[in-house]
Motif scaffolding. Structure first.
Motif, short mmCIF file in Angstrom:
data_model
loop_
_atom_site.label_atom_id
_atom_site.label_comp_id
_atom_site.label_asym_id
_atom_site.label_seq_id
_atom_site.Cartn_x
_atom_site.Cartn_y
_atom_site.Cartn_z
N UNK A 361 0.80 -1.23 0.00
CA UNK A 361 0.00 0.00 0.00
C UNK A 361 0.82 1.27 0.00
N UNK A 362 2.13 1.16 0.17
CA UNK A 362 2.98 2.35 0.30
C UNK A 362 4.10 2.32 -0.73
N UNK A 363 4.25 3.44 -1.45
CA UNK A 363 5.37 3.59 -2.37
C UNK A 363 6.07 4.90 -2.10
N UNK A 364 7.40 4.86 -2.05
CA UNK A 364 8.20 6.07 -1.82
C UNK A 364 9.18 6.24 -2.97
N UNK A 365 9.59 7.48 -3.21
CA UNK A 365 10.56 7.73 -4.27
C UNK A 365 11.42 8.93 -3.91
N UNK A 366 12.64 8.91 -4.43
CA UNK A 366 13.59 10.01 -4.27
C UNK A 366 14.16 10.31 -5.64
N UNK A 367 14.16 11.59 -6.03
CA UNK A 367 14.66 11.98 -7.34
C UNK A 367 15.47 13.26 -7.24
N UNK A 368 16.44 13.39 -8.15
CA UNK A 368 17.22 14.62 -8.28
C UNK A 368 17.05 15.11 -9.71
N UNK A 369 16.58 16.33 -9.87
CA UNK A 369 16.35 16.88 -11.20
C UNK A 369 17.32 18.01 -11.50
N UNK A 370 17.97 17.92 -12.66
CA UNK A 370 18.79 19.01 -13.14
C UNK A 370 18.10 19.70 -14.30
N UNK A 371 17.98 21.03 -14.25
CA UNK A 371 17.24 21.80 -15.24
C UNK A 371 18.15 22.82 -15.92
N UNK A 372 18.08 22.87 -17.24
CA UNK A 372 18.82 23.83 -18.04
C UNK A 372 17.91 24.39 -19.12
N UNK A 373 18.29 25.55 -19.66
CA UNK A 373 17.58 26.07 -20.83
C UNK A 373 18.16 25.47 -22.11
N UNK A 374 17.29 25.18 -23.05
CA UNK A 374 17.76 24.68 -24.35
C UNK A 374 18.53 25.77 -25.08
N UNK A 375 18.12 27.04 -24.91
CA UNK A 375 18.86 28.18 -25.43
C UNK A 375 18.73 29.34 -24.45
N UNK A 376 19.82 30.06 -24.24
CA UNK A 376 19.79 31.20 -23.33
C UNK A 376 19.11 32.41 -23.97
N UNK A 377 18.85 32.36 -25.26
CA UNK A 377 18.16 33.47 -25.93
C UNK A 377 16.71 33.59 -25.47
N UNK A 378 16.13 32.44 -25.07
CA UNK A 378 14.74 32.44 -24.63
C UNK A 378 14.70 32.42 -23.10
N UNK A 379 13.49 32.59 -22.55
CA UNK A 379 13.33 32.74 -21.11
C UNK A 379 13.36 31.40 -20.38
N UNK A 380 13.43 31.48 -19.06
CA UNK A 380 13.08 30.36 -18.18
C UNK A 380 11.56 30.38 -18.06
N UNK A 381 10.94 29.20 -18.15
CA UNK A 381 9.47 29.14 -18.14
C UNK A 381 8.96 28.41 -16.91
N UNK A 382 7.89 28.97 -16.32
CA UNK A 382 7.18 28.36 -15.22
C UNK A 382 5.99 27.58 -15.79
N UNK A 383 5.38 26.72 -14.95
CA UNK A 383 4.22 25.95 -15.42
C UNK A 383 3.05 26.89 -15.69
N UNK A 384 2.28 26.62 -16.80
CA UNK A 384 2.60 25.61 -17.82
C UNK A 384 3.56 26.15 -18.89
N UNK A 385 3.45 27.46 -19.21
CA UNK A 385 4.32 28.05 -20.24
C UNK A 385 4.46 29.55 -20.03
N UNK A 386 4.69 29.95 -18.76
CA UNK A 386 4.75 31.36 -18.39
C UNK A 386 6.21 31.79 -18.28
N UNK A 387 6.67 32.76 -19.10
CA UNK A 387 8.07 33.17 -19.03
C UNK A 387 8.37 33.92 -17.73
N UNK A 388 9.53 33.64 -17.17
CA UNK A 388 9.98 34.35 -15.97
C UNK A 388 10.64 35.64 -16.41
N UNK A 389 10.06 36.77 -16.01
CA UNK A 389 10.52 38.07 -16.46
C UNK A 389 12.00 38.28 -16.14
#
Length: 449
Positions: A361-389
Motif C-alpha cells: 500500500x505504500x510507495x516512496x521515491x527520491x529523485x534529483x532533477x537538473x534543469x537547463x535552458x535549451x537556449x539562453x536566448x529564450x526565457x526560463x518558463x514556469x508551469x505551464x508556459x509562463x516566461x519568468x521576467x
C-alpha cells in the motif's frame, strides 16, 4: 442481465466484482452491483439504482484536500512564502439508459483557503464540471462511441495532453468526440473549445471562444505495450510570444511508444510543431523519455529510473521564425513537481530516481532533477508556459537543481494519501532575475465514493 451477473458472481468474490475507482469517474461501470452479493459497502444502493428495463443510475463523489506550504511562484519572485489549503469537491450522476445510451453530469466546488494570491486554477465556486451524453454501438471486433457536451477528454497521456489533475481545477472541454475500437487499434477524433473558468458567481463557466483545440489520435496495443500517434490543431486568437503576438495556429505531430519487458519499462514521446503566429512561422519540437529497471525479487521492489526531457526555445529574436515549444495541456506534476517552477518549454531536464515499496500500500521515491535552458536566448518558463521576467537573453543556461521526495499510500479502496517535499536550488539566470532557492511541501488526501 441478472443471469449473466449470477454466473459472474459464482466465479468472483464480491470485492473482485466491484470496479476500481478512477480519477475519470465516467470510466467506471457499476453494473456488477446488480448482483446483491456485490453490495458490500455502505450506500451501495446509490451506486446502482435500476432504471427502466435494463438501465441504472449511479451516484458518486470525489473529495480532495491538499495542504501546501511553498515559496511564492517564480522561485519567490512573485510573492512571499505561503501556506494554504486547496479543496476540490465533485458530485456526479451517471445514467445508463441501456447498453447504448448514456448521460453523465458532474458538478464541482473548488476552493482555496488561506492562499494569499490565488491563481485562476485554484478556485471555482459551485459550477458545472461535466455534462455530456454518448451513444455506443458494437462493431464486428470492437465498438464505436460518439459523445457531445462538456467533458474531460480521455487523452491517456500526461506530458502534453492531460486533464490537468495536478492543479486544484482540472481542464474540461466543450467538445464533440468520436471513438473507434477495433481489435488492437483504437482511434479518436474530437473538436473542442476549452472551458473558460470564472469564479465571480455560480455556474458562470463558458466555452473559451478565443481558443480551439482539435485532435486526431490513434493507438495500437502491442504484446508488451503500445504505440500511439496524434495530430493536434491549436488556435489562439490572442497569442503573445517574445517573437510574435497575434493569432496563432499551431499544428503538432506526436509519436509515443510505451512498454514493459521483463523488469524494464519505458515511455518515449516526440512531437514536432509547425504553424504560425501573426504570420511568423512556428518551428518547435520536444522529446520526453522515462524508463526504469525494477528489482522485482527484492522485498522492497526497488526501481531505478531515469527521465530525460527536451523542449525547444527561440534561438534568435527577430530571425523570422518562432521556435518556442507550446506544451498544449500538460500535467506538470507528472514531469516535474507540484511546486510549479518548471514549464515544458525551452528545457533540458535530467532526472534520475529510485522508488521503493515498503508495503503493497505504500510507495516512496527520491529523485534529483537538473534543469537547463535549451537556449539562453529564450526565457526560463514556469508551469505551464509562463516566461519568468528578466531571464530571456541573459547568461546562464543552468536553471535549477531540485531534490524531490514523494510518498503515496493506499489507505483503502476509497482513501489515498500522498506527500511531497521539494528543495530547489536556483541557477544563475533565475538569481539574476531576482529568484532564490525555494522549498515546497504538500500533503494530499483523496476520497472516492
Amino acid at each position: 442481465m441478472a443471469g449473466l451477473l449470477a454466473t459472474a458472481a459464482n466465479a468472483a468474490s464480491p470485492t473482485e466484482l466491484r470496479p476500481a475507482y478512477s480519477a475519470n469517474r465516467w470510466q467506471e461501470d457499476w453494473s456488477t452491483l446488480a448482483d446483491p452479493a456485490a453490495r458490500t459497502q455502505p450506500m451501495d444502493r446509490l451506486k446502482f439504482l435500476p432504471f427502466g428495463e435494463d438501465g441504472y443510475l449511479s451516484l458518486g463523489l470525489n473529495l480532495r484536500d491538499r495542504f501546501e506550504s511553498a515559496d511564492g511562484p517564480g522561485y519567490g519572485t512573485r510573492g512571499p512564502r505561503d501556506s494554504y489549503l486547496l479543496q476540490r469537491l465533485q458530485v456526479h450522476a451517471d445514467l445508463r439508459v441501456n447498453a447504448r445510451w448514456r448521460g453523465f453530469v458532474q458538478v464541482e466546488d473548488v476552493r482555496s483557503f488561506g492562499k494569499a494570491q490565488p491563481s485562476p486554477t485554484d478556485r471555482n465556486p459551485l459550477d458545472l464540471r461535466q455534462a455530456f451524453f454518448d451513444y455506443r454501438a458494437p462493431l464486428r471486433d470492437g465498438a464505436w462511441t460518439i459523445r457531445a457536451g462538456r467533458q474531460d477528454l480521455p487523452f491517456g497521456q500526461q506530458r502534453f495532453l492531460s486533464s490537468r489533475d495536478g492543479p486544484n481545477l482540472r481542464q474540461s472541454f466543450d467538445a464533440a468526440w468520436l471513438h473507434l475500437e477495433a481489435g488492437r487499434w483504437n482511434a479518436s477524433v474530437f473538436f473542442s473549445q476549452p472551458v473558460q473558468y470564472a469564479s465571480e458567481s455560480h455556474f458562470d463557466d463558458v466555452s473559451n471562444r478565443q481558443l480551439r483545440f482539435d485532435l486526431l489520435h490513434a493507438e495500437r496495443a502491442l504484446a508488451n505495450g503500445s504505440i500511439s500517434f496524434f495530430y493536434a490543431r491549436y488556435a489562439d486568437a490572442e497569442a503573445d510570444y517574445q517573437e510574435a503576438a497575434g493569432r496563432e495556429w499551431r499544428h503538432s505531430l506526436d509519436a509515443r511508444w510505451t512498454g514493459v519487458a521483463d523488469r524494464w519499462d519505458w515511455d518515449a514521446e516526440a512531437v514536432v510543431q509547425g504553424g504560425e503566429v501573426a504570420g511568423v512561422p512556428v518551428r518547435a519540437w520536444a522529446l520526453g523519455v522515462r524508463g526504469g529497471y525494477t528489482y522485482s525479487t527484492h522485498r522492497l521492489a526497488p526501481r531505478m529510473g531515469l527521465q530525460i526531457d527536451l523542449a525547444s526555445g527561440d534561438r534568435r529574436s527577430g530571425d523570422g521564425k518562432l521556435e518556442t515549444f507550446h506544451p498544449l495541456f500538460p500535467n506538470g506534476s507528472y514531469s516535474f513537481t507540484q511546486a510549479g517552477h518548471t514549464g515544458y518549454v525551452n528545457l533540458i531536464q535530467l532526472k534520475p530516481s529510485i522508488a521503493l515499496k515498503p508495503t503493497q500500500a505504500l510507495q516512496t521515491s527520491l529523485a534529483i532533477g537538473g534543469l537547463w535552458r535549451q537556449t539562453v536566448r529564450d526565457a526560463v518558463y514556469l508551469q505551464p508556459d509562463i516566461p519568468l521576467a528578466g531571464t530571456a537573453g541573459q547568461p546562464g543556461r543552468h536553471t535549477a537543481t531540485y531534490l524531490q521526495l514523494k510518498a503515496e499510500w493506499e489507505l483503502s479502496r476509497q482513501l489515498t494519501a500522498a506527500a511531497e517535499l521539494v528543495r530547489y536550488q536556483a541557477g544563475r539566470a533565475v538569481r539574476a532575475a531576482g529568484g532564490r532557492d525555494s522549498d515546497y511541501a504538500g500533503l494530499e488526501l483523496k476520497f472516492y465514493w
